[in-house]
Design an enzyme around this catalytic site. Structure first.
Site, PDB file in Angstrom:
ATOM      1  N   CYS A  57      55.262  74.853 106.096  1.00  0.00           N
ATOM      2  CA  CYS A  57      55.125  75.610 104.839  1.00  0.00           C
ATOM      3  C   CYS A  57      55.357  77.064 105.192  1.00  0.00           C
ATOM      4  CB  CYS A  57      53.709  75.462 104.267  1.00  0.00           C
ATOM      5  SG  CYS A  57      53.319  73.782 103.815  1.00  0.00           S
ATOM      6  N   ARG A  63      61.254  76.732 105.367  1.00  0.00           N
ATOM      7  CA  ARG A  63      60.133  76.011 105.978  1.00  0.00           C
ATOM      8  C   ARG A  63      59.558  74.955 105.041  1.00  0.00           C
ATOM      9  NH1 ARG A  63      57.815  78.496 110.434  1.00  0.00           N
ATOM     10  NH2 ARG A  63      55.836  77.481 109.991  1.00  0.00           N
ATOM     11  N   TRP A  70      55.859  72.410 101.846  1.00  0.00           N
ATOM     12  CA  TRP A  70      56.483  71.133 102.249  1.00  0.00           C
ATOM     13  C   TRP A  70      55.352  70.128 102.175  1.00  0.00           C
ATOM     14  CZ3 TRP A  70      56.379  67.795 106.753  1.00  0.00           C
ATOM     15  CH2 TRP A  70      57.434  66.898 106.819  1.00  0.00           C
ATOM     16  N   ASN A 117      48.867  75.986 105.926  1.00  0.00           N
ATOM     17  CA  ASN A 117      49.958  75.281 106.593  1.00  0.00           C
ATOM     18  C   ASN A 117      49.315  74.368 107.626  1.00  0.00           C
ATOM     19  OD1 ASN A 117      52.338  74.433 107.701  1.00  0.00           O
ATOM     20  ND2 ASN A 117      52.722  76.309 108.862  1.00  0.00           N
ATOM     21  N   GLY A 118      49.677  73.072 107.605  1.00  0.00           N
ATOM     22  CA  GLY A 118      49.107  72.131 108.579  1.00  0.00           C
ATOM     23  C   GLY A 118      48.393  71.003 107.857  1.00  0.00           C
ATOM     24  N   GLU A 156      74.308  64.375 118.954  1.00  0.00           N
ATOM     25  CA  GLU A 156      74.083  65.608 118.179  1.00  0.00           C
ATOM     26  C   GLU A 156      75.031  65.681 116.989  1.00  0.00           C
ATOM     27  OE1 GLU A 156      71.857  67.608 117.857  1.00  0.00           O
ATOM     28  OE2 GLU A 156      72.791  69.293 116.798  1.00  0.00           O
ATOM     29  N   LYS A 206      73.736  65.966 113.114  1.00  0.00           N
ATOM     30  CA  LYS A 206      74.194  67.027 112.199  1.00  0.00           C
ATOM     31  C   LYS A 206      74.706  66.429 110.901  1.00  0.00           C
ATOM     32  CE  LYS A 206      72.676  70.260 113.451  1.00  0.00           C
ATOM     33  NZ  LYS A 206      71.790  69.725 114.377  1.00  0.00           N
ATOM     34  N   GLU A 258      71.822  64.689 108.779  1.00  0.00           N
ATOM     35  CA  GLU A 258      70.759  65.542 108.197  1.00  0.00           C
ATOM     36  C   GLU A 258      71.327  66.508 107.166  1.00  0.00           C
ATOM     37  OE1 GLU A 258      68.692  68.375 110.664  1.00  0.00           O
ATOM     38  OE2 GLU A 258      70.363  68.513 112.042  1.00  0.00           O
ATOM     39  N   HIS A 269      79.464  46.074 123.568  1.00  0.00           N
ATOM     40  CA  HIS A 269      78.184  45.329 123.580  1.00  0.00           C
ATOM     41  C   HIS A 269      77.556  45.268 122.195  1.00  0.00           C
ATOM     42  CE1 HIS A 269      78.449  45.232 127.914  1.00  0.00           C
ATOM     43  NE2 HIS A 269      78.644  46.526 127.927  1.00  0.00           N
ATOM     44  N   LYS A 276      62.291  73.212 108.676  1.00  0.00           N
ATOM     45  CA  LYS A 276      62.854  73.822 109.878  1.00  0.00           C
ATOM     46  C   LYS A 276      61.973  73.589 111.096  1.00  0.00           C
ATOM     47  CE  LYS A 276      65.677  76.257 112.321  1.00  0.00           C
ATOM     48  NZ  LYS A 276      66.980  75.648 112.684  1.00  0.00           N
TER      49      LYS A 276
HETATM   50  C1  AGP Z   1      67.936  69.645 114.129  1.00  0.00           C
HETATM   51  O1  AGP Z   1      69.055  70.132 113.406  1.00  0.00           O
HETATM   52  C2  AGP Z   1      66.684  69.554 113.294  1.00  0.00           C
HETATM   53  N1  AGP Z   1      66.425  70.762 112.618  1.00  0.00           N
HETATM   54  C3  AGP Z   1      65.511  69.008 114.098  1.00  0.00           C
HETATM   55  O2  AGP Z   1      65.920  67.814 114.729  1.00  0.00           O
HETATM   56  C4  AGP Z   1      64.961  69.954 115.185  1.00  0.00           C
HETATM   57  O3  AGP Z   1      65.882  70.070 116.249  1.00  0.00           O
HETATM   58  C5  AGP Z   1      63.656  69.347 115.726  1.00  0.00           C
HETATM   59  O4  AGP Z   1      62.739  69.269 114.658  1.00  0.00           O
HETATM   60  C6  AGP Z   1      63.054  70.179 116.867  1.00  0.00           C
HETATM   61  O5  AGP Z   1      62.755  71.462 116.410  1.00  0.00           O
HETATM   62  P1  AGP Z   1      62.416  72.603 117.531  1.00  0.00           P
HETATM   63  O6  AGP Z   1      63.673  72.818 118.315  1.00  0.00           O
HETATM   64  O7  AGP Z   1      62.032  73.796 116.729  1.00  0.00           O
HETATM   65  O8  AGP Z   1      61.318  72.076 118.379  1.00  0.00           O
END
Ligand code: AGP
Length: 608
Positions: free
Chosen positions: A2, A27, A74, A100-101, A481, A485, A488, A504, A603
């Site tokens: 958040c 966030r 969030w 937050n949390g 990766e 990308k 997401e 396989h 994020k």
């Molecule tokens: C990647 O594009 C995502 N935003 C997510 O997988 C991110 O890498 C993961 O949550 C880890 O975040 P951090 O690097 O801040 O620990």
């Protein structure tokens, strides 16, 4: 998770809160709200959905006051409805709280408060804290005392801030887990979950430690630690400028940050490498030869994209430092009983430095006797405080939820760590090993020149529902990766796979509907990758190749060729990921996805 912002001072409060929330919206963006204290009264305005809804609401009913709080959410407890939006006001309308949390024991506390006659209007754990603090206000006599008393009963990881109608122009804040940063100005103080929200107003910040209780007034900060003792926390001067946190003319933060990579990479190795001798050094991490010689293995701990950086790091450290490396998801490592001892170097890799799963894994390794290093992008974040050493990536603020420049700078940082361990373990070093590093920013910039071709490709493939990404060796993590990308950002199902595994199982997926991205660079396994592409072609799959070879070598096989410049095998993955970032971005844009704030994501995942 958040976004939290607070202000006490001489400026107009609501515009400042909204400006801060705009910078924190990445966030979490389920709902948003503000509370200001106006003539001794709480004035709270909240709205479901994106921040724009709150702005519209406030345009219709302008409010202002002497100090206040803002929050963008969030959702964890309770659907993203207005009744669950923050700030939460207690049942006696004496205080407002943003959070937050997660409060893990909120249910028994809620039951107890209901039995004591407290009413609730939301489904959130946050409202329990608001009523709990309010229930202690009379006995404790002031807001800080009531918060101190209430926090002793709370379990979980949480950060929150409160204002009240006590007549004091103050904010009281508490941190136990998620970040809280305090800004100091001229007769004004600020509070936020992320320093980027404060950049316009102040660059002088203080990061609260776990257990800290802070009181913010126009006169400054008063902080007491978990034992109740008054403490002075170290002040930091932020190096970022507000412009960096803006879009800089790009349509989305993600595209801006993809294009910032050459500079971010340069900033990450700059000042750490002697190109004459090949020597490497860091400001906040050092091991003498004896300490380096005592390391027997490395554990790389991370989540998501950062985990993919760790998988590349395994190749770098094993090949350059000749140390065995295991890579683990933070969420897995913390729940198995890893074999760790004083010969283990654990490295937490995290852009935010606040990812709960990664932090817990780091703590688990540390408790078992490991030396602990953090590779991190955020100054003063939790990962940097629990580690004994830090190698900062210098990517600058990364606002887009999809990690791009943070990833490539993590790869650079891990390359430097591998070289440093090599050097300190007495293995031969020299200018030839680091030479390609100097060419890396230019190589990434060259890869970015494919943007037009990739935007065109996105037009062609954006309606597909499945993608497969294949790579071998150090390019296998890049396949993972690239797939992450795409999924997401565009919500297309995409999978990364070691190309050698096709026979396989995954080869059963191939048909004319399935685009297959093949990362075919370098010499070691190029012929094998060629074989994979032929297998796909023979089954009418669409073959997309990322290659450093002349396109003519692939014209019989590949439907699309994305050319990248050639670098040393250890640095090649950093260049190879760039076209995949651009592909995900343009497919997402073409599909009308919210590229900077993809659905269901945040994020920084500061809860389990
Ligand atoms: C990647 O594009 C995502 N935003 C997510 O997988 C991110 O890498 C993961 O949550 C880890 O975040 P951090 O690097 O801040 O620990």
């Amino acid at each position: 998770m958040c976004g939290i912002i607070g202000y006490v001072g001489h400026r107009k409060v609501v515009p400042l809160l909204l400006d801060g929330l705009r910078r924190l919206e990445y966030r979490g963006y389920d709902s948003a709200g503000v509370t200001v204290i106006r003539d001794g009264e709480l004035v709270t305005v909240r709205a479901e959905g994106k921040l724009d809804r709150l702005v519209e609401r406030l345009a219709g009913e302008p409010v202002d006051g002497s100090h206040g709080l803002g929050h963008t959410r969030w959702a964890t407890h309770g659907p993203p409805l207005e009744r669950n939006a923050h700030p939460m006001v207690d049942a006696r309308s004496r205080l407002a709280l943003i959070h937050n949390g997660i409060i893990e024991n909120f249910l028994p506390l809620k039951r107890r408060l209901i039995a004591e006659g407290w009413e609730f209007s939301s489904d959130t754990d946050t409202e329990v804290v608001a009523n709990l603090v309010s229930s202690y206000l009379d006995e404790e006599g002031d807001l800080r005392g009531a918060v101190a008393r209430a926090t002793r009963e709370l379990e979980g990881l949480f950060a929150f801030a409160l204002v009240s109608i006590s007549g004091e122009r103050e904010i009281v804040a508490y941190r136990q887990g998620p970040p809280l940063v305090l800004g100091i100005g001229e007769r004004e103080t600020f509070l936020a979950s992320d320093p980027a929200a404060l950049l316009t107003y102040t660059k002088d910040v203080v990061f609260l430690e776990n257990g800290d209780l802070a009181r913010l007034t126009e006169d400054g900060l008063e902080i007491q630690d978990a034992s109740g003792e008054a403490v002075e926390r170290e002040s930091h001067r932020l190096l970022w400028d507000p412009i960096q946190a803006e879009k800089g003319g790009y349509k989305h933060f993600m595209l801006k940050e993809i294009h910032e990579q050459p500079q971010a990479i340069q900033d990450t190795f700059g000042g750490r490498v002697d190109f004459e001798t090949g020597e490497v050094g860091f400001d906040y991490f050092s091991l003498d030869p004896e300490e380096a010689g005592a390391i027997r293995e490395v554990h790389l701990l991370a989540c998501g994209t950062s985990l993919h950086a760790g998988l590349v790091g395994k190749f770098l450290i094993e090949e350059l430092a000749r140390l065995p490396v295991q890579v683990d998801y933070g969420s897995e490592y913390r729940y198995r009983d890893p074999i760790v001892n004083e010969g283990t170097l654990a490295i937490g890799v995290s852009q935010s430095g606040e990812t709960a799963d990664t932090l817990s894994a780091m703590e688990a390794a540390k408790e078992r006797g490991a030396r602990l290093l953090a590779v991190c992008n955020v100054l003063g974040s939790q990962a940097t405080r629990i580690a004994e050493g830090v190698v900062y990536t210098h990517a600058g603020p990364e606002i887009g939820v999809a990690s791009t420049k943070a990833f490539t700078t993590q790869l650079v940082a891990l390359y430097l760590v591998a070289l440093y361990l090599r050097q300190q373990r007495g293995l031969p070093i020299g200018p030839e090993i680091v030479a390609d590093l100097a060419h890396l920013p230019g190589a990434v910039d060259e890869a970015l020149q494919q943007e037009g071709a990739i935007e065109e490709m996105a037009r062609k493939y954006h309606l597909e529902e499945d993608f497969l990404y294949l790579g071998r060796g150090i390019n296998y993590p890049i396949a993972l990766e690239g797939a992450l990308k795409l999924k997401e950002i565009s919500y297309i199902h995409a999978e990364g796979y070691p190309a050698g595994e096709m026979k396989h199982g995954p080869i059963a997926l191939i048909d004319q509907q399935l685009p297959v991205v093949n990362i075919a660079t370098g010499d070691k396994v190029f012929e094998k990758m060629l074989g994979n592409m032929q297998e796909v072609k023979a089954r009418d799959g669409a073959v997309i190749a990322v290659t450093d070879r002349d396109p003519s070598e692939l014209e019989e096989i590949a439907d699309e060729v994305l050319r990248v410049p050639r670098l040393s095998d250890h640095l090649q993955p950093i260049v190879n990921v760039v076209p995949l970032q651009l592909l995900a971005y343009f497919v997402g844009v073409r599909r009308g996805a919210d590229v900077d704030q993809p659905r269901n994501l945040a994020k920084s995942v500061t809860v389990e």
